[in-house]
Design an enzyme around this catalytic site. Structure first.
Site, PDB file in Angstrom:
ATOM      1  N   ALA A   1       0.769  -1.244   0.000  1.00  0.00           N
ATOM      2  CA  ALA A   1       0.000   0.000   0.000  1.00  0.00           C
ATOM      3  C   ALA A   1       0.804   1.301   0.000  1.00  0.00           C
ATOM      4  CB  ALA A   1      -0.945  -0.002   1.201  1.00  0.00           C
ATOM      5  N   ALA A   2       1.900   1.389   0.758  1.00  0.00           N
ATOM      6  CA  ALA A   2       2.612   2.663   0.871  1.00  0.00           C
ATOM      7  C   ALA A   2       3.125   3.093  -0.512  1.00  0.00           C
ATOM      8  CB  ALA A   2       3.768   2.522   1.862  1.00  0.00           C
ATOM      9  N   PRO A   3       3.127   4.400  -0.807  1.00  0.00           N
ATOM     10  CA  PRO A   3       2.892   5.535   0.100  1.00  0.00           C
ATOM     11  C   PRO A   3       1.435   5.875   0.373  1.00  0.00           C
ATOM     12  CG  PRO A   3       3.473   6.360  -2.066  1.00  0.00           C
ATOM     13  CD  PRO A   3       3.609   4.852  -2.137  1.00  0.00           C
TER      14      PRO A   3
ATOM     15  N   ASP B   1      -0.076  -3.772  -6.400  1.00  0.00           N
ATOM     16  CA  ASP B   1       0.900  -2.944  -7.108  1.00  0.00           C
ATOM     17  C   ASP B   1       2.262  -3.215  -6.462  1.00  0.00           C
ATOM     18  OD1 ASP B   1       1.244  -0.598  -9.082  1.00  0.00           O
ATOM     19  OD2 ASP B   1       2.257   0.140  -7.298  1.00  0.00           O
TER      20      ASP B   1
ATOM     21  N   CYS C   1       4.713   0.080 -12.468  1.00  0.00           N
ATOM     22  CA  CYS C   1       5.207   1.256 -13.194  1.00  0.00           C
ATOM     23  C   CYS C   1       6.443   0.826 -13.988  1.00  0.00           C
ATOM     24  CB  CYS C   1       5.493   2.418 -12.258  1.00  0.00           C
ATOM     25  SG  CYS C   1       6.618   2.044 -10.902  1.00  0.00           S
TER      26      CYS C   1
END
Length: 500
Positions: free
Chosen positions: A232-234, A302, A355
């Site tokens: 989860a971060a950021p 992600d 990404c």
């Protein structure tokens, strides 16, 4: 001097594979993150050139500096905007200036170029000078798009309406547009800075690249859902999920780094998120069969990746073997995460994103996952999106600086489709276009409308049934009533037969 010491630390950690540059900069808690990030990115971009200059001038021997600190100092001295330090450090570097400048000049003569940027590897040169729009996502937990637009207009910005093509994203200073694909994303001219703006400080806008907004938008969990943000971060995607859910439901967010998680908690507080449950835990060690996650129906994954899609983090001049070895290691980790995410028993949909521009981390990972999990299929995404996944996975989306005016990105949406006999089909989210996409392949189960119509789903949330209601409701209204009537008729016939 603190800037250079911190930048050297980040570069050293990145070289030791302790994290991506962006992550390491974010974790540093340096007072001026923007300044540190810019210096680290530019130094990394010119890394091989700086190293050659340092070695040819024997700078380390002359100054007793370590390589990473020498790189950031030499970058600012020769290529950047000048040294941002004083005292003995500046005096020492200025003594070496003429020798270092001469070494740079010799490199240009040798390669027959006149500009510093022309010394870069070809793969890096392609993105030098690329200026992407500044994107900001309106945080609908705190305000509305209309109110944000009105505030910006009163603040001196010129609203140009909704963009209809990529050309509309080329704007003058103080101009801005509503994005053509994502209804809560605003685009501004590249150098627009919001770090000291009220809307940013109050959590009304989130500074987030457009491509990074795709995962939550496409997953589109209805209010009342239980879902997981696996890495989860950021926290930008986490806050986006909460906004889509209207803060109703449970949002489990995991991250292995306690410091990043603490910073993320502050970000979510500012964004008005209240439905989250943060856990300092490795997602791979989370038990999908735990009662705590029995109602989880959506997962956003992600995971860590090469970051090769980030404009300032494109692959450097590392050898092909080094790059391939790193990609293989990352892909193995990503596949484990993806397989693990699909193990949650009531899972309906999982969105996978990176990404990265490399197929090894994108299409190859998804292909391997689908082979190992035949109960899941890909959902076609945004038919009007200009860049698709590589063949044959054209259901997925890619993003790039040229075709979408964003950082490089990849998104795939996986949907469970095998339990038609044991479980009622999930009700389709209300959409403006009734036509469904063509089936992905032979299946006996009913299919939800394809996600190519997600652009209309994103704004429709108020009347969406909760996850619990979705389980109880049948996808074909009236079917249940007809079944009950048939049962009553049978009972009446049985009674009549007994009386006779």
């Amino acid at each position: 001097m603190a800037l250079y010491i911190k930048a050297a630390e980040v570069l050293e950690k990145a070289e030791m594979k302790q994290g991506a540059l962006k992550t390491l900069v974010y974790d540093s808690k340096f007072a001026n993150i923007k300044q540190l990030f810019a210096l680290v990115c530019e130094t990394e971009k010119f890394s091989s050139i700086l190293e050659e200059i340092i070695e040819s001038t024997k700078l380390l021997k002359q100054t007793k500096l370590k390589m990473h600190l020498a790189k950031v100092l030499v970058y600012d001295l020769l290529i950047g905007r000048g040294l941002k330090c004083g005292g003995s450090w500046k005096t020492m570097m200025m003594k070496q200036h003429s020798r270092l400048q001469a070494a740079l000049a010799r490199m240009k003569v040798k390669q027959n170029v006149s500009k510093n940027g022309d010394l870069l590897p070809v793969s890096v040169q392609r993105v030098v000078g690329v200026q992407l729009p500044r994107y900001a996502r309106v945080n609908t937990l705190m305000t509305t798009v209309e109110d944000a637009v009105d505030y910006l207009k009163r603040d001196g910005f010129s609203y140009m309406g909704q963009a209809s093509s990529l050309e509309d994203l080329t704007m003058k200073r103080k101009d801005f547009v509503l994005d053509m694909h994502l209804p809560e994303v605003l685009a501004f001219s590249p150098k627009t800075d919001f770090h000291d703006h009220f809307l940013y400080k109050a959590g009304h806008i989130i500074l987030q690249d457009k491509a990074s907004c795709l995962p939550a938008f496409l997953l589109n969990p209805p209010p009342g859902s239980h879902l997981i943000d696996a890495c989860a971060a950021p926290g930008n995607k986490t806050s986006h999920l909460a906004a889509i859910m209207k803060n109703k439901g449970r949002l489990f967010a995991f991250d292995l780094d306690a410091k990043r998680l603490a910073t993320m908690a502050t970000l979510l507080l500012r964004a008005g998120v209240t439905c989250q449950q943060l856990a300092n835990q490795d997602f791979l060690k989370v038990d999908p069969d735990s009662p705590q996650f029995k109602d989880v129906e959506y997962v956003l994954l992600d995971p860590s990746c090469s970051g090769s899609g980030m404009v300032c983090l494109r692959d450097d001049a590392s050898s092909v073997d080094q790059v391939q070895a790193r990609l293989a290691s990352l892909a193995s980790f990503q596949l484990r995460c993806l397989n693990h995410g699909l193990r949650f028993p009531r899972l309906k949909r999982l969105v996978y994103s990176t990404c990265s521009i490399h197929s090894q981390e994108n299409e190859d990972v998804v292909t391997a996952c689908l082979q190992q999990n035949p109960g899941f299929r890909l959902v076609p995404l945004l038919a009007q999106w200009p860049e698709r996944g590589l063949e044959p996975l054209t259901q997925c989306l890619r993003a790039s600086t040229t075709k979408t005016r964003t950082h490089g990105f990849f998104v795939a949406l996986l949907e469970k489709h095998s339990e038609a006999g044991n479980k009622r089909p999930e009700p389709a989210v209300q959409i403006s276009k009734p036509e469904a996409e063509a089936p992905l392949g032979p299946s006996t189960c009913e299919k939800r409308p394809a996600a190519s119509e997600e652009e209309s789903e994103a704004s429709e949330t108020e009347d969406t049934p909760t996850a619990a209601a979705a389980e109880q409701a049948d996808a074909t209204p009236g079917k249940k009533k007809r079944t009950k009537k048939k049962k009553k008729k049978k009972k009446k016939k049985k009674k009549a037969a007994t009386v006779e």
